[in-house]
Write an enzyme that holds these catalytic residues in place. Structure first.
Site, PDB file in Angstrom:
ATOM      1  N   ASP A   1      -5.182  -7.150  -3.358  1.00  0.00           N
ATOM      2  CA  ASP A   1      -4.974  -6.176  -2.854  1.00  0.00           C
ATOM      3  C   ASP A   1      -5.926  -5.488  -1.765  1.00  0.00           C
ATOM      4  O   ASP A   1      -6.441  -6.308  -1.119  1.00  0.00           O
ATOM      5  CB  ASP A   1      -4.454  -5.035  -3.584  1.00  0.00           C
TER       6      ASP A   1
ATOM      7  N   LYS B   1      -1.511  -9.201  -6.035  1.00  0.00           N
ATOM      8  CA  LYS B   1      -2.221  -8.466  -7.131  1.00  0.00           C
ATOM      9  C   LYS B   1      -4.000  -9.522  -7.451  1.00  0.00           C
ATOM     10  O   LYS B   1      -3.405 -10.722  -7.187  1.00  0.00           O
ATOM     11  CB  LYS B   1      -1.699  -8.421  -8.369  1.00  0.00           C
TER      12      LYS B   1
END
Length: 297
Positions: free
Chosen positions: A157, A39
């Site tokens: 991502d 992330k």
């Protein structure tokens, strides 16, 4: 040029935008190649840079490639924002034969070689093109022939094929995550991307690196459910934040017991990866199943 650009109209892209198909013949060579995902903001660049140093302290010749338009992957290694491959190519109107190695490669701490791929102008291109051009340029200058380890530090991502393009070159993908819902949700998407890429390329999941987390219970629970394995754990420590502010890797900071424990963990991780950990055949969850699975108190 080893990149095929699709017709923007035919692929229904906005005017000025391009999509790319990577040349399947463009290979890195004999180096062990790792792609670091996770992330956005989870600490991939910190992890990548310190892992690069750990490999170098094992006596390996290391190349780190930052794949983010903000080109800050290697600044703790070089103490500056290095020029990007795209900037260097633009300066010579994409005549790569006019470039010198020092135009796009910088030597960082303990001999780690550093490259920042950069990115296309916002909204007008694809990250896959940038990665392809970077690997092509490195091969043209024979920089991959004397390299033992290549680490791709990939932004955010996986939301498109461009972000996933380093997986074409990687032997193993490493996922950096924290012990929270958003990080694990991103990890699940990354698992899905790697699962898809592994059907056509040799990339496999190498393991999960828990970062910025005191606990790893939810990470471990998810790993057990999908077939992943945690291979390192770095807690949320102030010394890590201070190292970024000082433009330094952790290995350059004043040693303390907690810092030594972290650098020892990086050395253990590098040794584990160099030895060749088992590839993990994880299967992602469906989004709805993941939402039900991650029931935090």
């Amino acid at each position: 040029m080893n990149i095929a650009i699709r017709n923007p109209v035919a692929s229904r892209q906005p005017e000025g935008s391009v999509q790319v198909e990577l040349d399947p013949t463009l290979k890195i060579g004999t180096a062990k190649v790792f792609a670091v995902y996770g992330k956005g903001g989870i600490g991939k660049s910190t992890t990548s840079s310190n892992l690069s140093v750990a490999f170098s302290k094992l006596g390996k010749r290391v190349l780190q490639i930052g794949c983010d338009p903000k080109h800050d992957s290697t600044f703790t290694l070089t103490k500056r924002l290095a020029p990007t491959v795209i900037d260097a190519l633009e300066a010579v109107q994409f005549h790569s034969e006019e470039l010198r190695i020092e135009d796009f490669v910088a030597e960082g701490y303990n001999g780690v070689m550093c490259v920042e791929a950069g990115g296309p102008p916002a909204g007008t291109g694809c990250g896959g093109y940038v990665v392809g051009q970077t690997v092509k340029l490195l091969k043209e200058h024979h920089l991959l022939e004397d390299t033992d380890v290549v680490i791709f530090d990939v932004l955010g991502d996986v939301v498109c094929g461009g972000f996933a393009s380093p997986l074409q070159h990687a032997d193993q993908a490493l996922i950096v995550t924290a012990n929270d819902f958003d990080s694990i949700f991103a990890m699940n998407r990354i698992v899905a991307a790697i699962h898809a890429k592994s059907k056509n390329y040799n990339v496999r999941l190498g393991g999960v690196i828990a970062n910025r987390s005191a606990k790893t219970d939810e990470i471990d629970r998810f790993n057990a459910a999908v077939g992943l394995e945690r291979i390192a754990h770095f807690p949320d420590l102030d010394v890590v934040r201070r190292s970024r502010l000082k433009k330094s890797t952790l290995f350059e900071m004043e040693p303390t017991p907690e810092l030594v424990a972290v650098t020892d963990e990086y050395m253990r991780l590098a040794a584990h990866l160099w030895a060749g950990g088992k590839p993990l055949a994880a299967l992602p969850m469906k989004d709805r199943d993941l939402f039900e699975f991650l029931g935090f108190d």
